[in-house]
Enzyme design. Structure first.
Site: not given
Length: 346
Positions: A233-235, A253, A207
Site C-alpha cells: 500500500g501507500d503510506f 526525511h 511497502d
C-alpha cells in the site's frame, strides 16, 4: 620602497585541512575498490605480501603496493614486514559472508552517491533533484524494473539494517509488545532481525505492492513466513496496519514538513493504545553544527524534490502534535538518532 617578509612573523594559515578536504573522496574510492576487488575476503584466508595478494585478487602489480599501503594508512589493513592482514575493523565488517558484513552498504554508497553528488553545483543553481537515472526518475531509478539491480540495491540496505535491527532489538522494551509494523520495510530484513531477537513478536512490512515478490523471496529464504508478513500500500492513501509499535526508519526525511505531520497522524491512528512509535533518521542536531548530519540532509535535498533531514526537536514536536506523549531521543550507531514516543493506554 621595497619591503620583505619578516622571517620571525607568524606562519601563514596551514592549507593542509583544505587540501585533505579537497581529496577526501579519494580515500572513499580506495575503500570502495578494495571491497569490489575482494581484498578483505582474500586476506581473511591468511596474511599475504603484495605479490600474493595481487594474485588472489587479480590486480596489477604496478598498482598494488601504493593501494595496499594506502589501506594501511586508512586503518583498513595492517602491515608487518611486508605482509598484510585485515585490521580488526575490516575483519569485523568487510569479510564477505560474515554476519556483520557491511560491504554491501559500501558498494551501495559507491553506486548511489557519486553520480548525484557530481551534479551538486547544477542542483544548487536549479533547486531540482538530481536523479540516479535522469531518464527513469526517482532516487531508486529503474531498479524496480530490473529485479537483479533491485536485489543488489536491497542487499546493500540489508547490510545496514542488520546492525540497525540489532540496536533496536536491545534499545526497546519489546516484552511489553507483541506486534510491530515496519513502514517502508522493503524485503523485511530489519523485521527479520527483530523477530529473531524477540521470537514472541509478529511483524508486518508495509511497502509498495511492487516490493512484495522481493519480500516473499527473502523472508521465505529466512524461514520466517510465519512471523513476518507483507502488506502492500501507500503510506498516505491506504490504512496502515494496526500494531503495538510502528517503526519509521529513513521515512520522514523523504517528505516536507506538512507530509511528515500528515503521516505521523496516520501512524498515531495505527498504533494501539499503550503502544509506541520509533523514528530513526540521520537527524540534525538542534544547533545545526554537526557537518555529517548536515551533509546527509543536503544529500536528501539533492536526490528528492521535498526531502531533507530534520532537527530532533522538530521530530518530537511533530509527534506531540500527532497525539503521542513525549518520549526520549538517543544516539543510534553513532550516525543516527532514535526518537521514541508513546500512545496513552485506553
Amino acid at each position: 620602497m621595497t619591503t620583505t617578509e619578516d622571517p620571525q612573523a607568524a606562519p601563514a594559515v596551514d592549507p593542509g585541512p583544505l587540501i585533505r578536504l579537497t581529496i577526501a573522496d579519494c580515500a572513499a574510492k580506495v575503500l570502495h575498490s578494495a571491497v569490489t576487488l575482494g581484498v578483505f575476503g582474500a586476506l581473511a584466508e591468511s596474511p599475504a605480501d603484495a605479490a600474493e595478494l595481487a594474485r588472489r585478487t587479480g590486480t596489477h602489480h604496478r598498482m598494488v603496493p601504493d593501494f595496499l599501503d594506502a589501506l594501511v594508512g586508512l586503518g583498513m589493513l595492517e602491515r608487518t614486514e611486508g605482509s598484510y592482514r585485515n585490521s580488526p575493523l575490516a575483519q569485523a565488517y568487510l569479510v564477505p559472508d560474515s554476519s556483520s558484513y557491511l560491504g554491501g552498504f559500501v558498494e551501495l554508497t559507491n553506486e548511489t552517491l557519486y553520480g548525484t553528488w557530481g551534479r551538486l553545483t547544477e542542483a544548487m543553481r536549479s533547486g531540482e533533484p538530481q536523479h540516479l537515472d535522469p531518464d527513469k526518475g526517482g532516487f531508486v531509478g529503474d531498479r524496480h524494473q530490473d529485479p537483479a539491480k533491485m536485489k543488489r540495491f536491497l542487499a546493500g540496505l540489508d547490510a545496514y539494517s542488520d546492525r540497525m535491527g540489532a540496536e533496536l532489538a536491545r534499545r526497546t522494551d519489546w516484552d511489553r509488545h507483541s506486534s510491530f509494523v515496519d513502514l517502508g520495510g522493503a524485503r523485511g530484513n530489519l523485521a527479520a532481525v527483530l523477530v529473531r531477537a524477540h521470537p514472541h513478536l509478529r511483524a508486518t512490512c508495509f511497502d509498495l505492492e511492487r516490493t512484495r515478490p522481493l519480500f516473499t523471496e527473502h523472508i521465505s529464504g529466512l524461514g520466517l513466513t510465519d512471523k513476518v508478513v507483507f502488506a502492500g500500500g501507500d503510506f498516505f492513501t491506504d490504512p496502515i496496519p494496526p500494531a503495538d509499535v510502528v517503526v519509521l526508519g529513513h521515512i520522514l526525511h523523504g517528505f516536507d514538513t506538512a507530509r511528515r505531520r500528515e503521516l505521523l497522524g496516520r501512524v498515531f491512528d495505527a498504533v494501539r493504545p499503550g503502544g509506541t512509535v520509533l523514528v530513526y533518521d540521520r537527524m540534525i542536531d538542534d544547533d545545526r553544527s554537526d557537518p555529517e548530519r548536515l551533509l546527509s540532509s543536503l544529500h536528501m535535498r539533492l536526490v528528492s524534490p521535498d526531502g531533507s533531514e530534520y532537527r530532533v526537536a522538530d521530530c518530537r514536536a511533530w509527534l506531540r502534535g500527532a497525539g503521542f506523549t513525549d518520549g526520549d531521543a538517543q544516539p543510534l550507531l553513532g550516525t543516527h538518532t532514535l526518537v521514541t514516543a508513546h500512545k496513552e493506554a485506553a
